[in-house]
Design an enzyme around this catalytic site. Structure first.
Site, PDB file in Angstrom:
ATOM      1  N   ASN A   1      12.920 -33.554  46.318  1.00 59.06           N
ATOM      2  CA  ASN A   1      14.302 -33.766  45.920  1.00 59.06           C
ATOM      3  C   ASN A   1      15.180 -33.522  47.140  1.00 59.06           C
ATOM      4  O   ASN A   1      15.105 -32.462  47.748  1.00 59.06           O
ATOM      5  CB  ASN A   1      14.709 -32.804  44.801  1.00 59.06           C
ATOM      6  CG  ASN A   1      13.828 -32.920  43.575  1.00 59.06           C
ATOM      7  OD1 ASN A   1      13.304 -33.988  43.273  1.00 59.06           O
ATOM      8  ND2 ASN A   1      13.648 -31.826  42.859  1.00 59.06           N
TER       9      ASN A   1
ATOM     10  N   HIS B   1      12.071 -29.282  52.318  1.00 59.69           N
ATOM     11  CA  HIS B   1      10.866 -28.881  51.605  1.00 59.69           C
ATOM     12  C   HIS B   1      10.518 -29.940  50.568  1.00 59.69           C
ATOM     13  O   HIS B   1      11.360 -30.744  50.156  1.00 59.69           O
ATOM     14  CB  HIS B   1      11.052 -27.520  50.911  1.00 59.69           C
ATOM     15  CG  HIS B   1      12.005 -27.562  49.753  1.00 59.69           C
ATOM     16  ND1 HIS B   1      13.375 -27.642  49.908  1.00 59.69           N
ATOM     17  CD2 HIS B   1      11.786 -27.572  48.403  1.00 59.69           C
ATOM     18  CE1 HIS B   1      13.952 -27.668  48.715  1.00 59.69           C
ATOM     19  NE2 HIS B   1      13.028 -27.645  47.796  1.00 59.69           N
TER      20      HIS B   1
END
Length: 350
Positions: A152, A165
């Site tokens: 995301n 990440h």
């Protein structure tokens, strides 16, 4: 004239609103606000996360200390837990089971300010290797049936941390969307003897209207029935059902194609929020050879509203042919590469 288009994998219809024809300048891209404060994913803050389960780090450095260039840790606030028990319980007409699964965070670089497309291709290769190694390790628990790797980016795409990440979430059942894709692959194979996604690639290369980038190993293209503006898929040319079987030469090529595709998206649309999902075959399940794994990049430039939520149909205001042309024509200006690593020596903890 608007056009209904059918996805050949899952038979889903999409409205391509050609008369709206939104180009990059027509979208208002939300800008991420810097939160500041202490980042639990930065070097020196390893104690803010659960102990690492995999790390690529400098020789001689200790677990859960600085010296890593890719680090994988259990999610501190997991959606599911590996210590949960299996077994479905009946509650009247309802089925219930404990929240079994695994939820991990892949810290893609030590640099807090780096975006995924700013990483050196070698650093991006290391991220892909981390995805692969964790996928192989998690499937050793035969209770798990699907391993979802996803990213995301941006607050409106669900990112709660700024530090670059991705995440891995393994589940004890195969998601409905993957089941539908599996059925689509099997039905096409039974009726034609071929893989539907292999045939899609052949047609895309032949027509060249929706191809963004192609190499010896991968093709990046805007799907014919794109659900979202500037939706882009990256697909291996070779029929390969399991992402975890990826080979070294493919990892190198995938890193290059992924970085270039994301850079083109940033330079054309201004770095929009996006979700990136890796669709691969289920694990610990029989009869998955018909599947063809692929990476989907889904920009969040429009909002799902009542029609989409009520019908499951999508309205896409940017024809994929237009999106592919815009992305294809971008001159990719690579930022200074960010590579923090050395020779990869995985330190994995069982």
């Amino acid at each position: 004239m608007p056009e209904w288009r059918k996805d050949p994998l899952v038979k889903r219809w999409v409205v391509i609103a050609t008369e709206r024809g939104k180009r990059p300048c027509d979208f208002k891209v939300p800008q991420n606000e810097k939160k500041g404060g202490r980042c639990p994913l930065c070097p020196g803050h390893e104690g803010d996360t659960p102990p690492e389960v995999l790390a690529f780090r400098e020789r001689g450095t200790s677990p859960d200390m600085p010296g890593w260039w890719v680090r994988v840790v259990p999610n501190k606030f997991p959606a599911v837990r590996i210590e949960a028990q299996t077994g479905v319980r009946r509650h009247g007409v309802y089925d219930v089971m404990d929240g079994l699964g695994a939820h991990e965070v892949v810290v893609e670089a030590p640099d807090h300010e780096a975006y995924l497309d700013a990483l050196d291709e070698r650093q991006l290769e290391e991220v892909i290797w981390a995805w692969q190694q964790r996928s192989l390790d998690l499937r050793r628990d035969t209770r798990l049936k699907y391993i979802q790797i996803f990213k995301n980016f941006g607050q409106t795409a669900g990112a709660s941390l700024e530090h670059t990440h991705s995440q891995i979430l393994a589940t004890p059942m195969v998601p409905v969307d993957i089941q539908e894709e599996m059925q689509g692959f099997k039905h096409y194979a039974w009726s034609t003897g071929r893989c539907v996604l292999c045939d899609v690639l052949a047609q895309e290369v032949s027509e060249r209207q929706r191809v963004v980038l192609e190499t010896d190993k991968f093709i990046s293209f805007a799907p014919f029935a794109s659900r979202f503006p500037f939706e882009t898929w990256i697909v291996p040319r070779e029929h390969q059902h399991d992402f975890a079987s990826i080979r070294e030469e493919q990892v190198r090529d995938l890193a290059r194609v992924l970085r270039s595709t994301l850079l083109r998206l940033r330079q054309s649309v201004g770095g929009p929020p996006f979700n990136m999902v890796l669709h691969t075959a289920p694990v610990n399940e029989p009869d998955t050879i018909h599947y063809h794994w692929h990476l989907e990049i889904l920009p969040r430039l429009t909002i799902m509203a009542g029609f989409e939520l009520g019908t499951g149909f999508y309205i896409n205001p940017t024809p994929p042919e237009m999106a592919a042309e815009v992305l294809r024509e971008q001159e990719v200006f690579c930022p200074p590469p960010v590579y923090a690593g050395g020779e990869r020596e995985a330190v994995q903890y069982v």
